[in-house]
Design an enzyme around this catalytic site. Structure first.
Site, PDB file in Angstrom:
ATOM      1  CG  HIS A 132      -1.992  -1.071   1.147  1.00 55.84           C
ATOM      2  ND1 HIS A 132      -2.458  -1.612  -0.035  1.00 55.84           N
ATOM      3  CD2 HIS A 132      -2.662  -1.711   2.145  1.00 55.84           C
ATOM      4  CE1 HIS A 132      -3.376  -2.536   0.243  1.00 55.84           C
ATOM      5  NE2 HIS A 132      -3.522  -2.620   1.545  1.00 55.84           N
ATOM      6  CG  HIS A 203      -8.051  -1.304   2.269  1.00 58.66           C
ATOM      7  ND1 HIS A 203      -8.693  -2.225   3.065  1.00 58.66           N
ATOM      8  CD2 HIS A 203      -6.879  -1.888   1.914  1.00 58.66           C
ATOM      9  CE1 HIS A 203      -7.928  -3.295   3.200  1.00 58.66           C
ATOM     10  NE2 HIS A 203      -6.821  -3.120   2.493  1.00 58.66           N
ATOM     11  CD  GLU A 345      -8.119  -4.252  -0.579  1.00 53.66           C
ATOM     12  OE1 GLU A 345      -7.028  -3.685  -0.818  1.00 53.66           O
ATOM     13  OE2 GLU A 345      -8.229  -5.250   0.164  1.00 53.66           O
TER      14      GLU A 345
END
Length: 380
Positions: A132, A203, A345
């Protein structure tokens, strides 16, 4: 930047003043702050049907989503915190709840990418890989916010060249819109001044039961995908694409998640302690995704709330909250248990920068990155 570098200053509030709460019972004053010199606040989006979405510009995070259940009861269906202090505290309450993830969502193997023949070392913040965007990815940054109207919020972030090791200065926007058919529509765009990789997503953790004190694995899930990308014990994709046929990865016919998530004889379930995998969507063909087709869905038999997902991206990462259950007090004083919710996602496949045959995450000057994601809520 690590957790210690996040500086939070709270604005003074009159303790005797009357607080106007959102429909989800959030106090906007608890999100008024200054983090690393930039102001944060809570923004509320709504439509004429009563749907409400609350978002903070810290990390571009969806804090609450209120939709009606089968009896008309307005229900919050996402996880989160009810104050900015916890979102900013990456030591005692780390989370990616509801965040706008960048510069690269999901994992990059060994934190290494090659751009224009040059190798770049990124942070290794997850089992030796970059996850991420690194320790201070965009979910820990403050976006500039512009509320365009009652139903639309535009968030902008400028990521400098070298941010978490990534090349290129990137300007990215995430635009949230609550539409009249109870859809949370998300458009993510980006440009760069030098070739780089970009892979943005949202998310949010969905618990359609409206009961985040208990497991959400009794929800029914559907994934429009014939194939998935297996992962190893470090949650890193192996570079393979395999069929879901005859495995617990087959959600082409909707079924209760609990029926298959318990099958630890299947290595993929055992490795991830649940689901934390990328599915290769059937809605993506010949280099283009069809965001008019449902690519995944969730349904709660308890509330009747039905969530359909749409995207132009090639993949969806499904995560079943396997690392929840830490005992941290969250929104409305609830301690979330393990596997309380499901993340859906949209994304390029994990580790796409090193997999040349997969849909490319590379972005060049003069090009525009465009990613569309929509969550449509209804009742059945």
């Amino acid at each position: 930047m690590v957790a210690a570098a996040i500086v939070v200053a709270f604005s003074a509030c009159d303790k005797n003043s009357e607080r106007l709460l959102t429909q989800s019972q959030l106090d906007p004053a608890m999100f008024d702050s200054v983090i690393n010199g930039k102001p944060t606040k809570l923004y509320t989006l709504k439509n004429s049907k009563g749907m409400e979405v609350c978002i903070t510009n810290f990390g571009g995070r969806v804090v609450s989503v209120i939709v009606p259940d089968r009896n008309g009861k307005m229900t919050d269906v996402v996880l989160g915190y009810d104050n900015i202090a916890q979102y900013a505290d990456t030591v005692n309450s780390p989370s990616d709840y509801g965040s706008s993830v960048g510069r690269y969502a999901n994992r990059i193997k060994d934190g290494k990418i090659t751009v224009e023949g040059k190798e770049y070392q990124l942070p290794k913040n997850n089992f030796g890989h970059c996850l991420h965007g690194g320790f201070s990815g965009w979910m820990y940054q403050v976006y500039d916010a512009e509320q365009l109207n009652d139903s639309t919020l535009k968030l902008t972030i400028v990521s400098p060249d070298g941010d978490n090791g990534f090349p290129g200065a990137v300007t990215a926007t995430t635009t949230y819109t609550v539409t009249g058919d109870n859809t949370l529509d998300i458009v993510m765009e980006a440009t760069t001044d030098k070739e780089t990789v970009v892979n943005m997503t949202n998310h949010s953790y969905f618990n359609l039961n409206g009961d985040p004190a208990n497991s959400g694995m009794d929800m029914e899930m559907y994934i429009n995908a014939d194939n998935f990308t297996p992962s190893d014990e470090t949650y890193m994709t192996t570079g393979e694409i395999k069929s879901v046929e005859g495995t617990p990865m087959d959600f082409r016919k909707a079924h209760v998640i609990a029926e298959t998530i318990i099958d630890t004889t299947f290595a993929q379930i055992r490795n991830a302690n649940g689901y934390d995998h990328n599915w290769c969507l059937n809605t993506y063909k010949d280099g283009k995704g069809d965001d008019t087709q449902v690519c995944a869905s969730l349904y709660s038999p308890k509330t009747g709330i039905f969530l359909e997902m749409f995207t132009n991206e090639p993949g969806v990462q499904v995560y079943t909250g396997n690392f929840q259950g830490t005992g941290v007090v969250c929104k409305h004083g609830i301690k979330y248990p393990k596997q309380v919710a499901v993340c859906l996602e949209s994304q390029k496949y994990p580790d796409s920068p090193t997999q040349k045959d997969w849909p490319s995450p590379y972005l060049k000057p003069g090009e525009k990155y465009y990613s569309h994601l929509a969550y449509r809520f209804s009742v059945k």
